[in-house]
Design a protein around this motif. Structure first.
Motif, PDB file in Angstrom:
ATOM      1  N   PRO A  41       0.851  -1.598   0.166  1.00  0.00           N
ATOM      2  CA  PRO A  41       0.268   0.043   0.175  1.00  0.00           C
ATOM      3  C   PRO A  41       0.255   1.160   0.241  1.00  0.00           C
ATOM      4  CG  PRO A  41      -0.248  -1.633   1.907  1.00  0.00           C
ATOM      5  CD  PRO A  41       0.422  -1.602   1.022  1.00  0.00           C
ATOM      6  N   ASP A  42       0.153   2.630  -1.066  1.00  0.00           N
ATOM      7  CA  ASP A  42       0.947   3.028  -0.713  1.00  0.00           C
ATOM      8  C   ASP A  42       0.194   4.454   0.110  1.00  0.00           C
ATOM      9  OD1 ASP A  42       1.989   5.838  -1.086  1.00  0.00           O
ATOM     10  OD2 ASP A  42       1.601   6.085  -3.125  1.00  0.00           O
ATOM     11  N   TRP A  43       0.746   4.454   1.111  1.00  0.00           N
ATOM     12  CA  TRP A  43      -0.007   5.215   1.883  1.00  0.00           C
ATOM     13  C   TRP A  43      -0.168   6.993   1.584  1.00  0.00           C
ATOM     14  CZ3 TRP A  43      -2.521   3.420   6.132  1.00  0.00           C
ATOM     15  CH2 TRP A  43      -1.999   2.237   6.603  1.00  0.00           C
ATOM     16  N   SER A  44       0.927   7.726   0.741  1.00  0.00           N
ATOM     17  CA  SER A  44       0.052   8.906   0.243  1.00  0.00           C
ATOM     18  C   SER A  44      -0.214   8.843  -0.761  1.00  0.00           C
ATOM     19  CB  SER A  44       1.886  10.098  -0.224  1.00  0.00           C
ATOM     20  OG  SER A  44       1.881   8.944  -1.581  1.00  0.00           O
ATOM     21  N   GLY A  45      -1.078   7.296  -1.010  1.00  0.00           N
ATOM     22  CA  GLY A  45      -2.316   7.876  -2.181  1.00  0.00           C
ATOM     23  C   GLY A  45      -3.603   7.091  -1.338  1.00  0.00           C
ATOM     24  N   ARG A  48      -8.661   5.586   0.653  1.00  0.00           N
ATOM     25  CA  ARG A  48      -9.323   4.619  -0.160  1.00  0.00           C
ATOM     26  C   ARG A  48      -8.280   4.264  -1.656  1.00  0.00           C
ATOM     27  NH1 ARG A  48     -14.224   3.056   2.213  1.00  0.00           N
ATOM     28  NH2 ARG A  48     -15.133   4.153   3.168  1.00  0.00           N
ATOM     29  N   GLN A  49      -7.592   2.910  -2.006  1.00  0.00           N
ATOM     30  CA  GLN A  49      -7.529   3.050  -3.125  1.00  0.00           C
ATOM     31  C   GLN A  49      -7.434   1.605  -4.395  1.00  0.00           C
ATOM     32  OE1 GLN A  49      -3.331   2.723  -2.313  1.00  0.00           O
ATOM     33  NE2 GLN A  49      -3.145   3.877  -0.865  1.00  0.00           N
ATOM     34  N   LEU A  64      -7.235  -4.776  -7.218  1.00  0.00           N
ATOM     35  CA  LEU A  64      -7.674  -4.523  -6.055  1.00  0.00           C
ATOM     36  C   LEU A  64      -8.066  -3.434  -5.693  1.00  0.00           C
ATOM     37  CD1 LEU A  64      -3.531  -5.456  -5.474  1.00  0.00           C
ATOM     38  CD2 LEU A  64      -5.771  -7.386  -5.554  1.00  0.00           C
ATOM     39  N   TYR A  65      -9.420  -3.172  -4.727  1.00  0.00           N
ATOM     40  CA  TYR A  65      -9.289  -2.474  -3.347  1.00  0.00           C
ATOM     41  C   TYR A  65      -8.646  -1.938  -2.422  1.00  0.00           C
ATOM     42  CZ  TYR A  65     -12.643  -2.156  -7.162  1.00  0.00           C
ATOM     43  OH  TYR A  65     -13.654  -2.631  -8.909  1.00  0.00           O
TER      44      TYR A  65
END
Length: 82
Positions: A41-45, A48-49, A64-65
């Motif tokens: 996971p990209d915490w800066s994104g 909700r990704q 992927l959600y």
């Protein structure tokens, strides 16, 4: 605890603006073959990704959600066929 040269005892994940630890990987089951896969996971994104990642076993695309909790300790992942 002292580290040996070339070794680090630093946490494997940290929050960009918070010293609390954050989960840096999440595991999901491939929507096609069911095999476990790991994503980063990209915490800066944002919290909700959505992105597409190929299965490391069968090479099929998975949508992927991800939902990242504000506490930095929980990542919920759902995969569906891409």
């Amino acid at each position: 605890m002292r580290s040996k040269p070339g070794h680090s005892f630093a946490p494997d994940f940290i929050s960009p603006g918070n010293p609390a630890r954050m989960q840096d990987t999440a595991t999901y089951a491939c929507a096609y073959c069911g095999e476990p896969n790991v994503t980063f996971p990209d915490w800066s994104g944002g919290r909700r990704q959505q992105y597409i990642e190929d299965c490391t076993v069968c090479c099929q695309p998975n949508v992927l959600y991800l939902t990242l909790d504000h506490d930095g300790e929980t990542v919920c992942v759902f995969a569906e066929p891409g």
